[in-house]
Design a protein around this motif. Structure first.
Motif, PDB file in Angstrom:
ATOM      1  N   SER A 130       0.826  -1.215   0.000  1.00 38.51           N
ATOM      2  CA  SER A 130       0.000   0.000   0.000  1.00 38.51           C
ATOM      3  C   SER A 130       0.857   1.261   0.000  1.00 38.51           C
ATOM      4  O   SER A 130       0.409   2.324  -0.439  1.00 38.51           O
ATOM      5  CB  SER A 130      -0.946   0.001   1.208  1.00 38.51           C
ATOM      6  OG  SER A 130      -0.213   0.049   2.427  1.00 38.51           O
ATOM      7  N   ARG A 131       2.102   1.159   0.469  1.00 38.22           N
ATOM      8  CA  ARG A 131       2.998   2.321   0.473  1.00 38.22           C
ATOM      9  C   ARG A 131       3.284   2.809  -0.942  1.00 38.22           C
ATOM     10  O   ARG A 131       3.597   3.979  -1.149  1.00 38.22           O
ATOM     11  CB  ARG A 131       4.320   1.981   1.157  1.00 38.22           C
ATOM     12  CG  ARG A 131       4.230   1.674   2.635  1.00 38.22           C
ATOM     13  CD  ARG A 131       5.623   1.695   3.260  1.00 38.22           C
ATOM     14  NE  ARG A 131       6.540   0.798   2.565  1.00 38.22           N
ATOM     15  CZ  ARG A 131       6.808  -0.441   2.943  1.00 38.22           C
ATOM     16  NH1 ARG A 131       6.219  -0.940   4.010  1.00 38.22           N
ATOM     17  NH2 ARG A 131       7.666  -1.187   2.266  1.00 38.22           N
ATOM     18  N   LEU A 132       3.199   1.897  -1.917  1.00 40.43           N
ATOM     19  CA  LEU A 132       3.546   2.265  -3.287  1.00 40.43           C
ATOM     20  C   LEU A 132       2.586   3.287  -3.874  1.00 40.43           C
ATOM     21  O   LEU A 132       2.907   3.952  -4.851  1.00 40.43           O
ATOM     22  CB  LEU A 132       3.581   1.014  -4.174  1.00 40.43           C
ATOM     23  CG  LEU A 132       4.596  -0.050  -3.769  1.00 40.43           C
ATOM     24  CD1 LEU A 132       4.491  -1.253  -4.695  1.00 40.43           C
ATOM     25  CD2 LEU A 132       6.015   0.525  -3.797  1.00 40.43           C
ATOM     26  N   LEU A 133       1.393   3.407  -3.277  1.00 40.35           N
ATOM     27  CA  LEU A 133       0.399   4.347  -3.790  1.00 40.35           C
ATOM     28  C   LEU A 133       0.323   5.621  -2.953  1.00 40.35           C
ATOM     29  O   LEU A 133      -0.587   6.423  -3.139  1.00 40.35           O
ATOM     30  CB  LEU A 133      -0.974   3.665  -3.840  1.00 40.35           C
ATOM     31  CG  LEU A 133      -1.049   2.412  -4.722  1.00 40.35           C
ATOM     32  CD1 LEU A 133      -2.450   1.811  -4.680  1.00 40.35           C
ATOM     33  CD2 LEU A 133      -0.650   2.723  -6.157  1.00 40.35           C
ATOM     34  N   THR A 134       1.296   5.820  -2.084  1.00 36.46           N
ATOM     35  CA  THR A 134       1.320   7.028  -1.263  1.00 36.46           C
ATOM     36  C   THR A 134       2.040   8.167  -1.980  1.00 36.46           C
ATOM     37  O   THR A 134       2.785   7.965  -2.932  1.00 36.46           O
ATOM     38  CB  THR A 134       2.013   6.762   0.079  1.00 36.46           C
ATOM     39  OG1 THR A 134       3.387   6.396  -0.168  1.00 36.46           O
ATOM     40  CG2 THR A 134       1.312   5.662   0.849  1.00 36.46           C
ATOM     41  N   GLU A 210      -2.157  15.886  -1.657  1.00 31.10           N
ATOM     42  CA  GLU A 210      -1.301  14.837  -1.097  1.00 31.10           C
ATOM     43  C   GLU A 210      -1.977  13.469  -1.114  1.00 31.10           C
ATOM     44  O   GLU A 210      -1.548  12.555  -0.419  1.00 31.10           O
ATOM     45  CB  GLU A 210      -0.908  15.209   0.335  1.00 31.10           C
ATOM     46  CG  GLU A 210      -0.039  16.460   0.428  1.00 31.10           C
ATOM     47  CD  GLU A 210       1.265  16.329  -0.378  1.00 31.10           C
ATOM     48  OE1 GLU A 210       1.835  15.221  -0.414  1.00 31.10           O
ATOM     49  OE2 GLU A 210       1.700  17.333  -0.971  1.00 31.10           O
ATOM     50  N   LYS A 211      -3.031  13.315  -1.904  1.00 29.38           N
ATOM     51  CA  LYS A 211      -3.718  12.034  -2.028  1.00 29.38           C
ATOM     52  C   LYS A 211      -3.748  11.650  -3.502  1.00 29.38           C
ATOM     53  O   LYS A 211      -4.684  12.005  -4.222  1.00 29.38           O
ATOM     54  CB  LYS A 211      -5.131  12.114  -1.454  1.00 29.38           C
ATOM     55  CG  LYS A 211      -5.161  12.398   0.049  1.00 29.38           C
ATOM     56  CD  LYS A 211      -6.590  12.427   0.576  1.00 29.38           C
ATOM     57  CE  LYS A 211      -6.615  12.676   2.083  1.00 29.38           C
ATOM     58  NZ  LYS A 211      -8.017  12.707   2.605  1.00 29.38           N
ATOM     59  N   PRO A 212      -2.748  10.916  -3.961  1.00 31.14           N
ATOM     60  CA  PRO A 212      -2.643  10.611  -5.395  1.00 31.14           C
ATOM     61  C   PRO A 212      -3.877   9.960  -5.998  1.00 31.14           C
ATOM     62  O   PRO A 212      -4.195  10.196  -7.169  1.00 31.14           O
ATOM     63  CB  PRO A 212      -1.442   9.667  -5.451  1.00 31.14           C
ATOM     64  CG  PRO A 212      -0.621  10.019  -4.253  1.00 31.14           C
ATOM     65  CD  PRO A 212      -1.609  10.374  -3.197  1.00 31.14           C
TER      66      PRO A 212
END
Length: 231
Positions: A130-134, A210-212
């Protein structure tokens, strides 16, 4: 965002002839940058699903060999002077849905060179993935592409954002982050309030919050308008 296709971070630029040795060195450096961004991006990338259980040599020499051996869908070599080298590297676990596509060394007008990092779809990005989409990881990948290749344009985008803007050939595609090289016109007065600009050595990076995965389509269209495109 709700899509079966993942977000992509892509940089692209015009004709730029390069020898395969130089391309391999750049790709090696880029893979090192990805490993430093997040452990999930530092896996033992493989050349194809058939090699998923083998050790892929990702040294400069190994990468040069992979690029030389690259074939197109018809099995014909595309390592010609004009067409450059086309290679995809995959995560060894195909269910991670991670891929990096390289089309480099091309010297054909209107056929761009590009680097494209495909991230997992939101429903697949569970646990550490899930970090990859931050925002932090996305911004770092964008800047790694920009630093390594100095593209004309780059963006962190999704299929939903892409579909909403109806981009025509030659236009900059707008995403959560959009990079344009110096010299591309941008009307700052038409940018949305949420837009944050970061000046980089050879261009400008536009970030929409800040929310891709949660960018207002109206803000994407406003950036298009600021670039002089119809909305």
């Amino acid at each position: 965002m709700n899509s079966d296709r993942g977000a992509t971070v892509i940089g692209y630029w015009g004709p730029r002839t390069q020898p395969v040795e130089g391309i391999a060195a750049e790709v090696f450096s880029f893979l090192h940058s990805l490993r430093n961004i997040d452990p999930a991006l530092g896996q033992a990338w493989v050349f194809s699903p058939e090699t998923a259980f083998e050790s892929t040599d990702l040294s400069v020499e190994g990468l040069a060999k992979i690029f030389r051996a690259a074939k197109d869908v018809e099995g014909q070599s595309v390592a010609a002077f004009d067409l450059g080298y086309i290679v995809s590297l995959l995560h060894p676990d195909r269910y991670q849905f991670l891929r990096i596509q390289f089309s480099l060394g091309r010297n054909v007008p209107r056929v761009p060179n590009l680097v494209n990092v495909t991230l997992p779809p939101e429903k697949q990005a569970i646990g550490e993935a899930s970090r990859l989409l931050t925002a932090g990881v996305g911004d770092a990948i964008m800047k790694a592409i920009i630093e390594q290749w100095s593209p004309d344009k780059a963006r962190w985008g999704t299929p939903v954002y892409q579909k909403a803007q109806g981009k025509k050939a030659g236009e900059v595609e707008v995403g959560w982050e959009t990079y344009i090289r110096s010299g591309i016109d941008l009307d700052h007065s038409k940018l949305p309030v949420v837009a944050a600009l970061e000046e980089l050595p050879n261009g400008t990076l536009i970030r929409l919050g800040e929310k891709p995965l949660d960018v207002d389509i109206a803000d994407i269209l406003a950036v298009r308008e600021a670039l002089g495109y119809p909305v």
